[in-house]
Design a protein around this motif. Structure first.
Motif, PDB file in Angstrom:
ATOM      1  N   ASP A  35     -95.900 -17.473  13.840  1.00 25.56           N
ATOM      2  CA  ASP A  35     -95.847 -17.077  15.252  1.00 25.56           C
ATOM      3  C   ASP A  35     -96.600 -15.782  15.515  1.00 25.56           C
ATOM      4  O   ASP A  35     -97.048 -15.539  16.645  1.00 25.56           O
ATOM      5  CB  ASP A  35     -94.387 -16.949  15.714  1.00 25.56           C
ATOM      6  CG  ASP A  35     -93.655 -18.285  15.680  1.00 25.56           C
ATOM      7  OD1 ASP A  35     -94.319 -19.315  15.452  1.00 25.56           O
ATOM      8  OD2 ASP A  35     -92.422 -18.311  15.878  1.00 25.56           O
ATOM      9  N   ASP A  81     -97.510 -19.658  23.049  1.00 22.98           N
ATOM     10  CA  ASP A  81     -96.777 -20.905  23.280  1.00 22.98           C
ATOM     11  C   ASP A  81     -96.638 -21.737  22.010  1.00 22.98           C
ATOM     12  O   ASP A  81     -95.869 -22.697  21.977  1.00 22.98           O
ATOM     13  CB  ASP A  81     -97.484 -21.749  24.349  1.00 22.98           C
ATOM     14  CG  ASP A  81     -97.387 -21.134  25.733  1.00 22.98           C
ATOM     15  OD1 ASP A  81     -96.471 -20.317  25.950  1.00 22.98           O
ATOM     16  OD2 ASP A  81     -98.215 -21.475  26.592  1.00 22.98           O
ATOM     17  N   LYS A  95     -95.201 -22.344  18.594  1.00 26.16           N
ATOM     18  CA  LYS A  95     -94.062 -21.925  17.782  1.00 26.16           C
ATOM     19  C   LYS A  95     -93.904 -22.895  16.614  1.00 26.16           C
ATOM     20  O   LYS A  95     -93.894 -24.111  16.806  1.00 26.16           O
ATOM     21  CB  LYS A  95     -92.780 -21.898  18.615  1.00 26.16           C
ATOM     22  CG  LYS A  95     -92.848 -20.998  19.849  1.00 26.16           C
ATOM     23  CD  LYS A  95     -92.994 -19.529  19.471  1.00 26.16           C
ATOM     24  CE  LYS A  95     -92.989 -18.637  20.700  1.00 26.16           C
ATOM     25  NZ  LYS A  95     -93.216 -17.211  20.344  1.00 26.16           N
ATOM     26  N   GLU A 132     -91.419 -23.794  14.595  1.00 21.91           N
ATOM     27  CA  GLU A 132     -90.304 -24.737  14.568  1.00 21.91           C
ATOM     28  C   GLU A 132     -90.506 -25.873  15.556  1.00 21.91           C
ATOM     29  O   GLU A 132     -90.162 -27.025  15.277  1.00 21.91           O
ATOM     30  CB  GLU A 132     -88.990 -24.007  14.831  1.00 21.91           C
ATOM     31  CG  GLU A 132     -88.539 -23.126  13.675  1.00 21.91           C
ATOM     32  CD  GLU A 132     -88.535 -23.870  12.343  1.00 21.91           C
ATOM     33  OE1 GLU A 132     -87.972 -24.994  12.294  1.00 21.91           O
ATOM     34  OE2 GLU A 132     -89.110 -23.358  11.367  1.00 21.91           O
ATOM     35  N   GLU A 133     -91.076 -25.557  16.716  1.00 23.24           N
ATOM     36  CA  GLU A 133     -91.335 -26.610  17.700  1.00 23.24           C
ATOM     37  C   GLU A 133     -92.438 -27.552  17.211  1.00 23.24           C
ATOM     38  O   GLU A 133     -92.368 -28.772  17.437  1.00 23.24           O
ATOM     39  CB  GLU A 133     -91.717 -25.976  19.038  1.00 23.24           C
ATOM     40  CG  GLU A 133     -90.575 -25.185  19.664  1.00 23.24           C
ATOM     41  CD  GLU A 133     -90.996 -24.433  20.916  1.00 23.24           C
ATOM     42  OE1 GLU A 133     -92.138 -24.649  21.381  1.00 23.24           O
ATOM     43  OE2 GLU A 133     -90.200 -23.623  21.418  1.00 23.24           O
ATOM     44  N   HIS A 177     -90.948 -29.870  14.669  1.00 24.94           N
ATOM     45  CA  HIS A 177     -90.190 -30.924  15.346  1.00 24.94           C
ATOM     46  C   HIS A 177     -91.145 -31.978  15.898  1.00 24.94           C
ATOM     47  O   HIS A 177     -90.877 -33.187  15.815  1.00 24.94           O
ATOM     48  CB  HIS A 177     -89.347 -30.314  16.470  1.00 24.94           C
ATOM     49  CG  HIS A 177     -88.533 -31.310  17.227  1.00 24.94           C
ATOM     50  ND1 HIS A 177     -87.396 -31.894  16.709  1.00 24.94           N
ATOM     51  CD2 HIS A 177     -88.704 -31.851  18.464  1.00 24.94           C
ATOM     52  CE1 HIS A 177     -86.889 -32.731  17.587  1.00 24.94           C
ATOM     53  NE2 HIS A 177     -87.674 -32.731  18.660  1.00 24.94           N
ATOM     54  N   PHE A 178     -92.266 -31.542  16.443  1.00 21.02           N
ATOM     55  CA  PHE A 178     -93.264 -32.456  17.000  1.00 21.02           C
ATOM     56  C   PHE A 178     -93.841 -33.359  15.917  1.00 21.02           C
ATOM     57  O   PHE A 178     -93.963 -34.580  16.092  1.00 21.02           O
ATOM     58  CB  PHE A 178     -94.379 -31.638  17.665  1.00 21.02           C
ATOM     59  CG  PHE A 178     -95.491 -32.452  18.245  1.00 21.02           C
ATOM     60  CD1 PHE A 178     -95.383 -33.009  19.505  1.00 21.02           C
ATOM     61  CD2 PHE A 178     -96.679 -32.629  17.533  1.00 21.02           C
ATOM     62  CE1 PHE A 178     -96.431 -33.754  20.051  1.00 21.02           C
ATOM     63  CE2 PHE A 178     -97.726 -33.367  18.069  1.00 21.02           C
ATOM     64  CZ  PHE A 178     -97.595 -33.932  19.334  1.00 21.02           C
ATOM     65  N   TYR A 211    -100.401 -31.934  21.935  1.00 23.35           N
ATOM     66  CA  TYR A 211     -99.249 -31.041  21.950  1.00 23.35           C
ATOM     67  C   TYR A 211     -99.451 -30.024  23.070  1.00 23.35           C
ATOM     68  O   TYR A 211    -100.515 -29.399  23.171  1.00 23.35           O
ATOM     69  CB  TYR A 211     -99.112 -30.337  20.600  1.00 23.35           C
ATOM     70  CG  TYR A 211     -97.966 -29.362  20.537  1.00 23.35           C
ATOM     71  CD1 TYR A 211     -96.652 -29.817  20.522  1.00 23.35           C
ATOM     72  CD2 TYR A 211     -98.188 -27.992  20.512  1.00 23.35           C
ATOM     73  CE1 TYR A 211     -95.587 -28.925  20.464  1.00 23.35           C
ATOM     74  CE2 TYR A 211     -97.135 -27.095  20.455  1.00 23.35           C
ATOM     75  CZ  TYR A 211     -95.839 -27.567  20.438  1.00 23.35           C
ATOM     76  OH  TYR A 211     -94.793 -26.682  20.395  1.00 23.35           O
TER      77      TYR A 211
END
Length: 460
Positions: A80, A87, A89, A91-92, A95-96, A107
């Motif tokens: 990060d 925008d 991240k 962890e996101e 997950h994606f 994304y």
């Protein structure tokens, strides 16, 4: 479906790539410095990770020579802080990429995302914006030499092609993501560009390929070698095949010749990675040219000292001049590359390189003088390829005097190959000063592949 493509960015990148392809060396050097200066200005402003790294260093491109190299694990640990878009991240993104339905999907509506294979020990996640994808598209479109020029002239859209990608199809890996993106960008090709999983049962893969009857196969060299053996053994028939596109693994001259003979097709190899998709391309003279107007590679020895042209490197440091969202500056790629000092007969001034990729493990066996003897993976692969004709294999070290050779072959063919391999491996080890070694054999075993479909042929 939406995908990442910007026509203006693609046009701009295509002009830049075309104008530099036959530029003089000094013009390419000037482009490098200009793009490096622009990159450093962006990262000092937007990446807190690199801002810390550049603290106290000169403001211009000269700072590169004083910057300590960075490694994937370090960057992922500070993801990060590393990226230039807040925008993004980690962890996101994880997950994606955990959802296979998102393969090839944009994304945040503006980024293409893929994972690395983790062959270097630390998997990574890489994001590309429209500018970066336009650059890759332009490099591939402008510099990849056409195998069948007449076919390309009369069929520029590739409507007469049937392209088979043979790889891993259940992960966000660069090769598969780009294939899916191509299918979405050019829907008229959707039925003629298909992906086939290398991880499915081999009998199913062979049946699917034979039914599709591709004109082009794109895959890893090790996977292509497996298909070549099946064709040679008359267990697979590919009468329409004319081209083989390989990349992602080391391809020796012997393996290349054998593949072209077995598959009856012309092979074009490329050099790329998750970090930079289109680093190198083969010219008509068969040499690999580095896209040095957009990527810097610094070869270093095992002590991280710079190497002159002609010397094989222990690693290379990569600087991506086109990605200002997830900047890579003096990134330790881990590849073994040699810059060829001689000019290429094709006339292109872009550097010629020889790529060995990320080598497998170096095996260390007992020596006659009491000290361990290293057996280099490149040498082990070479003796098996050149002396026995084996290309699909795995060597595992059991102890300092025992190796296990795994082959997919069975029956008399497998026993004969194993006997020959045992002879050349024991003789090679003896010539290196090793004590007598044992080579145990395991037949009928497919070479294991990593998450991305790449094989690891030599394990300590």
């Amino acid at each position: 479906m939406a995908t990442i493509f910007d026509a203006w960015q693609f046009g701009s990148a295509s002009w830049a790539v075309a104008s530099a392809t036959h530029a003089r060396p000094e013009a390419i050097d000037a482009l490098q410095r200009q793009r490096l200066a622009a990159l450093l200005e962006v990262v000092r402003d937007r990446s807190s990770f690199y801002r810390d790294r550049f603290k106290g260093l000169p403001a211009g491109p000269e700072a590169l020579l004083e910057l300590q190299p960075v490694h994937r694990r370090e960057l992922m640990d500070r993801f990060d802080e590393w990226v230039c878009d807040p925008d993004l991240k980690l962890e996101e993104l994880r997950h994606f990429t955990a959802d296979h339905r998102n393969i090839g999907e944009p994304y945040l509506g503006r980024y293409l995302v893929w994972e690395s294979s983790g062959t270097s020990g630390s998997p990574g996640i890489f994001v590309q914006d429209a500018h970066c994808m336009a650059l890759y598209d332009a490099l591939e479109g402008q510099r990849r030499s056409a195998v069948r020029l007449a076919q390309r002239l009369f069929d520029p859209l590739g409507l007469g092609e049937r392209i088979a990608f043979v790889g891993v199809t259940d992960g966000h890996f660069a090769s598969y993501v780009t294939v899916e993106r191509l299918r979405r960008l050019q829907p008229w090709m959707a039925s003629s560009v298909r992906s086939f999983s290398i991880l499915q049962p081999q009998e199913a893969l062979l049946a699917q390929l034979q039914d599709f009857s591709p004109t082009v196969i794109a895959s890893y060299p090790s996977a292509a070698a497996m298909l070549g053996q099946e064709v040679a053994g008359q267990r697979l028939c590919l009468p329409a095949l004319r081209e083989i596109w390989t990349g992602g693994e080391t391809l020796s001259a012997v393996a290349r010749h054998r593949l072209e003979q077995q598959l009856g097709a012309v092979l074009r190899n490329s050099y790329g990675s998750s970090e930079f998709l289109a680093m190198g391309w083969e010219c008509r003279a068969g040499r690999m040219h580095l896209n040095s107007d957009w990527v810097l590679l610094e070869p270093v020895d095992e002590h991280q000292r710079p190497l002159p042209p002609g010397e094989p490197s222990a690693s290379v440091w990569l600087t991506h001049l086109g990605n200002t969202v997830q900047p890579l500056i003096r990134y330790d790629l881990g590849d073994h590359v040699r810059f060829v000092p001689e000019a290429c007969p094709c006339g292109c001034a872009l550097p010629v390189i020889e790529v060995q990729g990320r080598r497998d493990d170096t095996l260390r066996v007992a020596g006659v003088n009491g000290r361990p003897v290293p057996l280099l993976p490149l040498a082990l692969s070479t003796v098996l390829e050149e002396c026995v004709g084996l290309f699909d294999f795995q060597i595992c070290q059991k102890d300092d005097q025992t190796l296990i050779l795994r082959l997919p072959m069975t029956g008399e063919e497998g026993r004969r190959a194993l006997a020959q391999a045992r002879t050349v491996l024991t003789e090679y080890a003896r010539s290196q000063g090793a004590q007598p070694i044992r080579v145990l054999g395991e037949l009928g075993i497919r070479v294991p592949r990593g998450r991305s479909g790449k094989s690891c042929r030599i394990l300590s």
